[in-house]
Design an enzyme around this catalytic site. Structure first.
Site, mmCIF file in Angstrom:
data_model
loop_
_atom_site.group_PDB
_atom_site.id
_atom_site.type_symbol
_atom_site.label_atom_id
_atom_site.label_comp_id
_atom_site.label_asym_id
_atom_site.label_seq_id
_atom_site.Cartn_x
_atom_site.Cartn_y
_atom_site.Cartn_z
ATOM 1 N N ARG A 110 0.869 -1.433 -0.090
ATOM 2 C CA ARG A 110 0.072 -0.031 0.011
ATOM 3 C C ARG A 110 1.063 1.218 0.002
ATOM 4 N NH1 ARG A 110 -4.585 1.067 4.161
ATOM 5 N NH2 ARG A 110 -2.853 1.485 5.726
ATOM 6 N N SER A 111 0.509 2.240 -0.795
ATOM 7 C CA SER A 111 1.069 3.292 -0.754
ATOM 8 C C SER A 111 0.104 4.582 -0.282
ATOM 9 C CB SER A 111 1.798 4.052 -2.358
ATOM 10 O OG SER A 111 2.748 2.973 -2.719
ATOM 11 N N ASP A 115 -6.835 2.691 -3.689
ATOM 12 C CA ASP A 115 -7.282 1.581 -4.781
ATOM 13 C C ASP A 115 -8.761 1.433 -4.584
ATOM 14 O OD1 ASP A 115 -6.096 -1.096 -6.413
ATOM 15 O OD2 ASP A 115 -8.309 -1.477 -5.369
ATOM 16 N N GLY A 182 -1.181 8.221 -3.496
ATOM 17 C CA GLY A 182 0.088 7.713 -3.262
ATOM 18 C C GLY A 182 1.041 7.533 -4.641
ATOM 19 N N GLY A 184 3.263 5.708 -5.147
ATOM 20 C CA GLY A 184 3.721 4.274 -5.720
ATOM 21 C C GLY A 184 2.333 3.710 -6.499
ATOM 22 N N ILE A 243 7.368 -0.863 -6.074
ATOM 23 C CA ILE A 243 8.236 0.537 -6.425
ATOM 24 C C ILE A 243 8.517 1.064 -5.372
ATOM 25 C CG2 ILE A 243 7.902 2.863 -7.666
ATOM 26 C CD1 ILE A 243 7.036 0.486 -9.637
ATOM 27 N N TYR A 479 -8.897 2.812 -12.052
ATOM 28 C CA TYR A 479 -10.122 2.700 -11.408
ATOM 29 C C TYR A 479 -10.704 1.174 -11.363
ATOM 30 C CZ TYR A 479 -10.741 7.726 -12.300
ATOM 31 O OH TYR A 479 -10.551 8.942 -12.557
HETATM 32 C C1 FAD Z 1 -10.574 10.169 -4.389
HETATM 33 C C2 FAD Z 1 -9.855 9.645 -5.408
HETATM 34 C C3 FAD Z 1 -9.476 10.345 -6.693
HETATM 35 C C4 FAD Z 1 -8.676 9.882 -7.611
HETATM 36 N N1 FAD Z 1 -8.119 10.701 -8.888
HETATM 37 C C5 FAD Z 1 -7.442 10.452 -9.575
HETATM 38 C C6 FAD Z 1 -6.960 11.339 -10.586
HETATM 39 O O1 FAD Z 1 -7.146 12.491 -10.773
HETATM 40 N N2 FAD Z 1 -6.070 10.621 -11.476
HETATM 41 C C7 FAD Z 1 -5.777 9.424 -11.699
HETATM 42 O O2 FAD Z 1 -4.963 9.076 -12.485
HETATM 43 N N3 FAD Z 1 -6.349 8.582 -10.748
HETATM 44 C C8 FAD Z 1 -6.940 8.856 -9.774
HETATM 45 N N4 FAD Z 1 -7.409 7.883 -8.747
HETATM 46 C C9 FAD Z 1 -7.348 6.777 -9.202
HETATM 47 C C10 FAD Z 1 -5.979 6.544 -8.474
HETATM 48 O O3 FAD Z 1 -4.944 6.718 -9.393
HETATM 49 C C11 FAD Z 1 -5.613 4.839 -8.219
HETATM 50 O O4 FAD Z 1 -6.490 4.546 -6.914
HETATM 51 C C12 FAD Z 1 -4.380 4.573 -7.620
HETATM 52 O O5 FAD Z 1 -4.125 3.064 -7.797
HETATM 53 C C13 FAD Z 1 -3.948 4.986 -6.167
HETATM 54 O O6 FAD Z 1 -2.912 4.735 -5.695
HETATM 55 P P1 FAD Z 1 -2.565 4.543 -4.267
HETATM 56 O O7 FAD Z 1 -0.869 4.703 -4.149
HETATM 57 O O8 FAD Z 1 -2.995 6.029 -3.625
HETATM 58 O O9 FAD Z 1 -3.307 3.454 -3.672
HETATM 59 P P2 FAD Z 1 -2.922 2.195 -3.151
HETATM 60 O O10 FAD Z 1 -4.368 1.565 -2.911
HETATM 61 O O11 FAD Z 1 -1.828 2.246 -2.223
HETATM 62 O O12 FAD Z 1 -2.511 1.156 -4.406
HETATM 63 C C14 FAD Z 1 -3.248 0.785 -5.578
HETATM 64 C C15 FAD Z 1 -2.512 -0.548 -6.255
HETATM 65 O O13 FAD Z 1 -1.197 -0.263 -6.585
HETATM 66 C C16 FAD Z 1 -0.540 -1.317 -5.775
HETATM 67 N N5 FAD Z 1 0.741 -0.501 -5.280
HETATM 68 C C17 FAD Z 1 0.838 0.498 -4.171
HETATM 69 N N6 FAD Z 1 1.695 1.020 -3.943
HETATM 70 C C18 FAD Z 1 2.846 0.074 -4.829
HETATM 71 C C19 FAD Z 1 3.923 0.127 -4.818
HETATM 72 N N7 FAD Z 1 4.835 0.951 -4.326
HETATM 73 N N8 FAD Z 1 4.566 -0.661 -5.767
HETATM 74 C C20 FAD Z 1 3.784 -1.466 -6.496
HETATM 75 N N9 FAD Z 1 2.559 -1.400 -6.457
HETATM 76 C C21 FAD Z 1 1.842 -0.659 -5.671
HETATM 77 C C22 FAD Z 1 -1.463 -1.589 -4.520
HETATM 78 O O14 FAD Z 1 -1.070 -2.916 -4.123
HETATM 79 C C23 FAD Z 1 -2.822 -1.629 -5.519
HETATM 80 O O15 FAD Z 1 -2.752 -2.685 -6.203
HETATM 81 C C24 FAD Z 1 -8.292 8.589 -7.650
HETATM 82 C C25 FAD Z 1 -8.688 7.793 -6.601
HETATM 83 C C26 FAD Z 1 -9.400 8.316 -5.526
HETATM 84 C C27 FAD Z 1 -9.873 7.183 -4.612
#
Ligand code: FAD
Ligand code: NAG
Ligand code: NAG
Ligand code: NAG
Ligand code: NAG
Ligand code: NAG
Ligand code: NAG
Ligand code: NAG
Length: 551
Positions: A110-111, A115, A182, A184, A243, A479
């Site tokens: 999780r970053s 998700d 995040g 990541g 990552i 998404y």
């Molecule tokens: C409120 C909201 C707004 C959003 N707005 C946008 C937007 O403007 N533009 C856009 O493109 N997307 C947007 N998204 C979608 C967002 O890009 C994805 O949900 C993205 O996967 C989130 O990354 P995270 O690190 O926050 O999530 P996490 O839940 O931490 O990770 C998402 C996925 O990536 C994997 N992962 C996490 N960290 C790593 C790592 N370090 N190495 C390898 N895999 C990893 C996780 O296991 C999981 O499968 C939005 C989502 C939400 C909920």
């Protein structure tokens, strides 16, 4: 003999003394074993509670909830990890890979926790799992001489934007709108934002990365090679490695940008204006990002009645004067005026489009916190032909049936159309007019309520079939939507065929290349989740190899 015994004894004393990791000689639970293994395989030497959290600990739920964005994924019936580990250094992450393998336990990463299906902190695959939460790895280093920045996976994009703007008012990075994402997970899946029509996605603007692979080895772009570097740029999170950090190429932003939000309800001619928007949104000036946020609001005139509202929520990389000229020429139907427009700095536009109240200081970004959390379910579509007005009217009827529906239409074109479909695994490029995100939100943990809303969005998605892209019906991997299919039995030889269903939607023809690379770099399928890239079964690989050597 005596002296070698002496050396042995002092060696063990040093080991025991420097490592306070030994709980007892009888560690039986997985968390205890994991902890010991981390200590054995890295310089970690802190007491257990500093970085390890089990469901028995008071702080477990606080840590689990901290960045979890979808409350639907936190209800008690959803499986919980046996352990959350928050590494503080890269070697701790390497050790986590080695230990998860050694103890044969599934690992989730999780970053930022955004998700859509929560798969960074829950697992539907039936076996125990640990979460490696990277929230303590959030260093950012901006180099304005080189116009680059390194950011660790646990940093939010808001922190990255802030650190860039702190050093330069004319540099930026084109990633997501929501500032708590995040680095990541977000960039691994594409990362679009208000500058995508000018500069492309976040993945189009990263030039190096550090990852921990399935052996726990750290690789950079040079040592991983171009195939793997291609795959991690939107091959979806957590299929190829963890990552650790991304190196970003910064882009030049003007010192003045202009923002506006203009809303039109059905009574104000929303349908016709939105029909026109579909003709212009992807063709208008590359510096203009004009998304449409569609929801249901109370009518101003009639109490107790609801209507559909379309809000044009925009950032233009330039002055208000230039913007007004462009709008007058290409989209006069919206009736944009000088007083709708606010000029500001790029970092202020980040706060504006993220929805912070006017005059919020940019330092708020350093908190790395999300502004709101809901229970939600979402889906996505790409649209390659304008939706006719009759189609829009059917859509409005469905929205008006739902409590808290939300759609976000986000324009493509510009740079997005200039990058080939195979340049990165992200294939939704030329010919896409806009992307639709469908959401339904609710505010109670109630399971019946959840089922009702999920049913509603599935029906809406069926209704949209004839207006969306076809063969495949494309979807945005960031998404994440488990309705599209998932890996159930990771060992089954049919998993490739099953995964192709959603794989082709997310990646089109790039899916096959992703599978080839996955099979090469992680043949044991260590990095796996509900929608991870599958590996080819050994027989399949042999057949393919045989075929190739015949040519
Ligand atoms: C409120 C909201 C707004 C959003 N707005 C946008 C937007 O403007 N533009 C856009 O493109 N997307 C947007 N998204 C979608 C967002 O890009 C994805 O949900 C993205 O996967 C989130 O990354 P995270 O690190 O926050 O999530 P996490 O839940 O931490 O990770 C998402 C996925 O990536 C994997 N992962 C996490 N960290 C790593 C790592 N370090 N190495 C390898 N895999 C990893 C996780 O296991 C999981 O499968 C939005 C989502 C939400 C909920
Ligand atoms: C070791 O663990 C077992 C099983 O939990 C327990 O019965 C036993 O008392 C433990 N022994 C020591 C020395 O802690
Ligand atoms: C850690 O190392 C010690 C000493 O070598 C060993 O006894 C123990 O089994 C190891 N534990 C794990 C979980 O790797
Ligand atoms: C965590 O979230 C769950 C679900 O929303 C909630 O029931 C619980 O009270 C939260 N716990 C903490 C400590 O935040
Ligand atoms: C808009 O364009 C029309 C002609 O196309 C012109 O007459 C008018 O002055 C323009 N208005 C603005 C604000 O530029
Ligand atoms: C995309 O390509 C076209 C045609 O080559 C060019 O005119 C346009 O400036 C490019 N857009 C961007 C944002 O680079
Ligand atoms: C998959 O196969 C491996 C090796 O044969 C085995 O260890 C593992 O338990 C299997 N997993 C599942 C989910 O069947
Ligand atoms: C992992 O290590 C094994 C054994 O040393 C090696 O054969 C394999 O190629 C390595 N895999 C990766 C992905 O580095």
């Amino acid at each position: 003999m005596a002296s070698s015994n002496y050396i042995m004894v002092s060696f063990f004393m040093v080991v025991l003394w420097s490592c306070c990791c030994v709980l007892s000689d009888n560690t039986t639970t997985t968390p205890e074993k994991f902890y010991q293994c981390i200590c054995n395989n890295s310089d970690f030497s802190e007491p257990f509670p500093t970085a390890f959290f089990t469901p028995n600990d008071d702080t477990f739920n606080t840590i689990l909830n901290s960045t979890a964005q979808n409350l639907r994924c936190l209800v008690p019936s959803v499986p919980k990890p046996e352990l959350i580990f928050t590494p503080m250094t890269e070697p701790h992450v390497q050790a986590a890979v080695i230990c998860a393998k050694q103890l044969d336990i599934q690992l989730r990463v999780r970053s930022g926790g955004h998700d859509y299906e929560g798969i960074s902190y829950i697992s539907d695959m039936g076996s125990p799992f640990v979460v490696v939460d990277l929230s303590k790895l959030r260093g950012i280093n901006v180099d304005v001489e080189e116009n680059t920045a390194w950011a660790q996976a646990g940093a939010t994009v808001g922190e990255v934007y802030y650190r860039i703007s702190e050093k330069s008012k004319t540099l930026g990075f084109p990633a997501g709108l929501c500032t708590s994402l995040g680095v990541g997970g977000h960039i691994t899946g594409g990362a679009y934002g208000s500058m995508m029509r000018k500069f492309g996605l976040g993945v189009d603007n990263v030039i190096d990365a550090r990852i921990a692979n399935a052996n726990g080895t750290i690789l950079d772009r040079k040592s991983m090679g171009e195939d793997l570097f291609w795959a991690i740029r939107r091959g979806g999170g957590a299929s190829f490695g963890i990552i650790l950090s991304w190196k970003m190429k910064l882009v030049t932003v003007p010192s003045t940008v202009t923002c506006f939000t203009v809303a039109k309800t059905l009574e104000e001619g929303a349908t016709k204006i939105l029909y026109k928007w579909q003709q212009v949104a992807d063709k208008i000036d590359d510096g203009l990002f004009m998304r449409v946020i569609i929801n249901v609001v109370d009518k101003k005139e009639v109490k107790g009645e609801r209507t559909v509202q379309t809000a044009y929520n925009s950032v233009f990389l330039g002055s208000a004067d230039t913007l007004l000229q462009i709008m007058n020429e290409s989209f006069p139907e919206l009736g944009l005026t000088q007083k709708d427009c606010t000029e500001m700095s790029w970092i202020e536009s980040i706060l504006y489009i993220a929805g912070y109240p006017t005059n919020t200081p940019p330092e708020v970004l350093l908190q790395g916190k999300s502004q709101f959390k809901n229970y939600f379910k979402a889906k996505s579509d790409f649209v390659r032909q304008p939706i006719p007005e009759t189609g829009l009217e059917g859509l409005w009827k469905r929205l008006l049936d739902e409590d808290s529906p939300l759609m976000i239409w986000n324009p493509y074109g510009g740079m997005m159309a200039n990058i080939s479909e195979s340049e990165t695994p992200f294939p939704h490029r030329k010919g896409v007019i806009f992307k639709i995100q469908y959401l339904t939100l609710w505010s109670q943990p109630d399971q019946e309520l959840a089922t009702k809303h999920v049913d509603w969005i599935r029906k809406l998605y069926n209704y949209m079939t004839s207006y969306a892209s076809m063969f495949p019906r494309e979807a945005y991997v960031n998404y994440r939507d488990l309705d599209l299919g998932m890996n159930k039995n990771v060992n089954s030889s049919s998993s490739f065929a099953q995964a192709s269903v959603w794989g082709n939607k997310y990646f089109k023809n790039n899916f096959n290349r992703l599978v080839q690379i996955k099979t090469k770099v992680d043949p044991e399928n260590f990095f796996r989740h509900e929608q991870s890239i599958p590996v080819l079964p050994p027989t399949f690989t042999r057949k393919r190899k045989g075929k190739r050597s015949n040519h």
